[in-house]
Design a protein around this motif. Structure first.
Motif, PDB file in Angstrom:
ATOM      1  N   ARG A  31       0.809  -1.224   0.000  1.00  0.00           N
ATOM      2  CA  ARG A  31       0.000   0.000   0.000  1.00  0.00           C
ATOM      3  C   ARG A  31       0.839   1.270   0.000  1.00  0.00           C
ATOM      4  NH1 ARG A  31      -2.207   1.636   5.384  1.00  0.00           N
ATOM      5  NH2 ARG A  31      -4.156   1.876   4.232  1.00  0.00           N
ATOM      6  N   TYR A  32       2.085   1.195   0.483  1.00  0.00           N
ATOM      7  CA  TYR A  32       2.921   2.390   0.550  1.00  0.00           C
ATOM      8  C   TYR A  32       3.462   2.810  -0.824  1.00  0.00           C
ATOM      9  CZ  TYR A  32       2.610   1.545   5.533  1.00  0.00           C
ATOM     10  OH  TYR A  32       2.127   1.344   6.797  1.00  0.00           O
ATOM     11  N   ASP A  33       3.427   1.903  -1.783  1.00  0.00           N
ATOM     12  CA  ASP A  33       3.934   2.237  -3.119  1.00  0.00           C
ATOM     13  C   ASP A  33       3.122   3.334  -3.797  1.00  0.00           C
ATOM     14  OD1 ASP A  33       5.909   0.358  -2.849  1.00  0.00           O
ATOM     15  OD2 ASP A  33       4.929  -1.174  -4.077  1.00  0.00           O
ATOM     16  N   ILE A  34       1.870   3.556  -3.351  1.00  0.00           N
ATOM     17  CA  ILE A  34       1.049   4.595  -3.969  1.00  0.00           C
ATOM     18  C   ILE A  34       1.637   5.981  -3.747  1.00  0.00           C
ATOM     19  CG2 ILE A  34      -0.458   5.074  -1.982  1.00  0.00           C
ATOM     20  CD1 ILE A  34      -1.562   4.776  -5.679  1.00  0.00           C
ATOM     21  N   LEU A  35       2.455   6.143  -2.698  1.00  0.00           N
ATOM     22  CA  LEU A  35       2.998   7.460  -2.358  1.00  0.00           C
ATOM     23  C   LEU A  35       3.850   8.037  -3.485  1.00  0.00           C
ATOM     24  CD1 LEU A  35       3.960   6.805   1.385  1.00  0.00           C
ATOM     25  CD2 LEU A  35       1.926   7.970   0.482  1.00  0.00           C
ATOM     26  N   ASP A  36       4.609   7.166  -4.145  1.00  0.00           N
ATOM     27  CA  ASP A  36       5.461   7.658  -5.234  1.00  0.00           C
ATOM     28  C   ASP A  36       4.633   8.184  -6.395  1.00  0.00           C
ATOM     29  OD1 ASP A  36       8.115   8.033  -6.325  1.00  0.00           O
ATOM     30  OD2 ASP A  36       7.595   6.469  -7.760  1.00  0.00           O
ATOM     31  N   HIS A  37       3.466   7.569  -6.654  1.00  0.00           N
ATOM     32  CA  HIS A  37       2.589   8.014  -7.744  1.00  0.00           C
ATOM     33  C   HIS A  37       1.930   9.360  -7.435  1.00  0.00           C
ATOM     34  CE1 HIS A  37       2.761   4.266 -10.070  1.00  0.00           C
ATOM     35  NE2 HIS A  37       2.809   3.655  -8.902  1.00  0.00           N
ATOM     36  N   LEU A  38       1.694   9.624  -6.162  1.00  0.00           N
ATOM     37  CA  LEU A  38       0.982  10.840  -5.782  1.00  0.00           C
ATOM     38  C   LEU A  38       1.900  11.978  -5.345  1.00  0.00           C
ATOM     39  CD1 LEU A  38      -1.961   9.255  -3.750  1.00  0.00           C
ATOM     40  CD2 LEU A  38      -1.950   9.980  -6.138  1.00  0.00           C
ATOM     41  N   TYR A  39       3.090  11.644  -4.838  1.00  0.00           N
ATOM     42  CA  TYR A  39       3.972  12.675  -4.293  1.00  0.00           C
ATOM     43  C   TYR A  39       5.385  12.642  -4.862  1.00  0.00           C
ATOM     44  CZ  TYR A  39       0.263  12.637  -0.785  1.00  0.00           C
ATOM     45  OH  TYR A  39      -0.953  12.670  -0.163  1.00  0.00           O
ATOM     46  N   GLY A  40       5.691  11.650  -5.668  1.00  0.00           N
ATOM     47  CA  GLY A  40       7.041  11.520  -6.198  1.00  0.00           C
ATOM     48  C   GLY A  40       7.358  12.556  -7.256  1.00  0.00           C
TER      49      GLY A  40
ATOM     50  N   ALA B 100       8.001  12.274 -10.287  1.00  0.00           N
ATOM     51  CA  ALA B 100       7.425  12.011 -11.610  1.00  0.00           C
ATOM     52  C   ALA B 100       5.901  12.180 -11.621  1.00  0.00           C
ATOM     53  CB  ALA B 100       7.792  10.596 -12.052  1.00  0.00           C
ATOM     54  N   PHE B 101       5.333  12.738 -10.537  1.00  0.00           N
ATOM     55  CA  PHE B 101       3.876  12.895 -10.464  1.00  0.00           C
ATOM     56  C   PHE B 101       3.344  13.702 -11.641  1.00  0.00           C
ATOM     57  CE2 PHE B 101       0.406  15.855  -9.477  1.00  0.00           C
ATOM     58  CZ  PHE B 101      -0.617  14.956  -9.237  1.00  0.00           C
ATOM     59  N   ARG B 102       2.295  13.172 -12.260  1.00  0.00           N
ATOM     60  CA  ARG B 102       1.545  13.897 -13.289  1.00  0.00           C
ATOM     61  C   ARG B 102       0.062  13.638 -13.049  1.00  0.00           C
ATOM     62  NH1 ARG B 102       3.075  12.070 -18.969  1.00  0.00           N
ATOM     63  NH2 ARG B 102       1.659  13.747 -19.548  1.00  0.00           N
ATOM     64  N   LYS B 103      -0.696  14.711 -13.000  1.00  0.00           N
ATOM     65  CA  LYS B 103      -2.123  14.574 -12.744  1.00  0.00           C
ATOM     66  C   LYS B 103      -2.785  13.655 -13.760  1.00  0.00           C
ATOM     67  CE  LYS B 103      -4.985  18.114 -13.493  1.00  0.00           C
ATOM     68  NZ  LYS B 103      -5.749  19.371 -13.298  1.00  0.00           N
ATOM     69  N   SER B 104      -2.381  13.761 -15.008  1.00  0.00           N
ATOM     70  CA  SER B 104      -2.989  12.953 -16.067  1.00  0.00           C
ATOM     71  C   SER B 104      -2.710  11.464 -15.881  1.00  0.00           C
ATOM     72  CB  SER B 104      -2.486  13.408 -17.442  1.00  0.00           C
ATOM     73  OG  SER B 104      -1.076  13.319 -17.526  1.00  0.00           O
ATOM     74  N   ASP B 105      -1.555  11.103 -15.286  1.00  0.00           N
ATOM     75  CA  ASP B 105      -1.243   9.696 -15.053  1.00  0.00           C
ATOM     76  C   ASP B 105      -2.178   9.104 -13.998  1.00  0.00           C
ATOM     77  OD1 ASP B 105       0.796   9.815 -16.890  1.00  0.00           O
ATOM     78  OD2 ASP B 105       2.383  10.072 -15.406  1.00  0.00           O
ATOM     79  N   VAL B 106      -2.491   9.882 -12.975  1.00  0.00           N
ATOM     80  CA  VAL B 106      -3.428   9.419 -11.950  1.00  0.00           C
ATOM     81  C   VAL B 106      -4.836   9.351 -12.542  1.00  0.00           C
ATOM     82  CG1 VAL B 106      -4.416   9.896  -9.669  1.00  0.00           C
ATOM     83  CG2 VAL B 106      -1.997  10.390 -10.116  1.00  0.00           C
ATOM     84  N   ALA B 107      -5.201  10.384 -13.303  1.00  0.00           N
ATOM     85  CA  ALA B 107      -6.537  10.431 -13.913  1.00  0.00           C
ATOM     86  C   ALA B 107      -6.777   9.268 -14.858  1.00  0.00           C
ATOM     87  CB  ALA B 107      -6.721  11.753 -14.658  1.00  0.00           C
ATOM     88  N   ALA B 108      -5.717   8.735 -15.443  1.00  0.00           N
ATOM     89  CA  ALA B 108      -5.853   7.633 -16.398  1.00  0.00           C
ATOM     90  C   ALA B 108      -6.469   6.395 -15.753  1.00  0.00           C
ATOM     91  CB  ALA B 108      -4.493   7.278 -16.995  1.00  0.00           C
TER      92      ALA B 108
END
Length: 339
Positions: free
Chosen positions: A197-206, A208-216
């Motif tokens: 579950r901690y791996d999500i942090l890199d996607h949201l705060y790392g 390389a964060f991009r809003k469009s990548d999360v929105a995908a």
């Protein structure tokens, strides 16, 4: 010599350019990267616009170095006069061959100008969300459009974020989800390739964060929702429908009566992949948000790029008038008339 007019629809992740003849016919077009100046920088924004217009000119069989009569630009991030001035000055200084005259406005105006001759409303839900009203008198109140830190309610990013937060809050014991989280949790782990579950942090705060990548993540979540009718998935899209309908609800008191009483009621142009691809799951919540209004409305989607409307706005600003066949530019997504 024949006169040609250009239009650019500039989004946060993708942009389009068109070339129109004086009769309003699209004779050339091109696509390019996002041109929001606050995201990519003003220099890159201007360079991308110039490159797209040059490609559209070539597609029309024109010399890329032949300036257009006017270029209308309907840009995400183009609301502020200071930004508009900076973009125009950049084109005039570094890309003088692009056009003789320029006009810059926010991206919502291009959509309305493409769909309707006398004003209307645009509701955008893609990576982000926004809603803009344009009354016949020219006043243009809006609701939303504040980005993912302040808003973007009902957008692809917001839907993905809600799914993640429902799962994580439930597992933390902070706020139990209204339905079982198993199906949504599995989809999150698969899409973001999480080992724990901690791996999500890199996607949201790392970095390389991009809003469009999360929105995908919204796309596979929608596919999952249709395939399984998972209650938590359905809940998420219902809440998104409520949020998007809430944007319309907020602007009704500011809407000119003529727009509410015309045939078909209030005309709304829907922009963005969330609205066009997920309407069946958003509809119930959307109608619930407007239940007290007793409002007739018609939602249309564009069959052409809103760069066409941007071109018309630019031509008008330059003293020209392009012929527009509005009925051919849209198709009806949904019509509602209260009993």
């Amino acid at each position: 010599m024949a006169k040609y007019f250009g239009g650019v629809q500039g989004g946060g992740t993708q942009s389009d350019a068109v070339i129109l003849s004086a009769s309003g016919e699209v004779v050339g077009q091109a696509s390019g990267p996002g041109t929001n100046p606050w995201q990519v920088g003003f220099e890159q924004c201007v360079a991308s616009i110039s490159a797209m217009v040059a490609e559209a000119k070539r597609d029309a069989g024109l010399d890329p170095n032949q300036p257009l009569e006017t270029l209308g630009m309907s840009l995400s991030g183009g609301e502020q006069p200071e930004a508009q001035k900076k973009i125009i000055e950049g084109l005039q200084t570094s890309h003088a061959h692009t056009s003789k005259h320029y006009h810059v406005c926010t991206d919502t105006f291009g959509s309305i100008a493409t769909a309707f001759p006398n004003g209307g409303m645009v509701l955008i839900s893609g990576t982000g969300s926004n809603c803009q009203l344009l009354n016949p008198g020219g006043d243009s109140p809006r609701c939303g459009g504040w980005g993912h830190m302040l808003g973007d309610e009902g957008s692809g990013y917001w839907i993905a974020h809600m799914a993640i937060k429902l799962v994580y809050d439930s597992e933390d014991g902070l706020a139990p989800a209204p339905y079982d989280i198993t199906t949504v949790k599995t989809a999150i782990y698969e899409f973001f390739e999480l080992k724990d579950r901690y791996d999500i942090l890199d996607h949201l705060y790392g970095p390389a964060f991009r809003k469009s990548d999360v929105a995908a993540f919204c796309k596979p979540l929608a596919q999952l929702c249709r395939a399984t009718r998972d209650p938590l998935c359905l809940h998420i899209f219902h809440q998104a429908g409520l949020a998007l309908g809430g944007h319309i609800h907020a602007l009704i008191p500011k809407t000119d009566k003529s727009l509410l009483t015309q045939p078909g009621g209030l005309h709304i142009v829907a922009e963005g992949s969330v609205l066009s691809q997920c309407w069946d799951m958003l509809k119930e919540g959307f109608l619930e948000a407007l239940e007290d209004e007793k409002l007739e409305f018609t939602i249309v989607i564009l069959r052409v790029s809103s760069a066409v409307g941007a071109a018309a706005l630019g031509a008008k600003e330059g003293g020209a008038s392009l012929s527009q066949d509005f009925s051919s530019y849209t198709t009806t997504l949904f019509h509602y008339k209260p009993a």
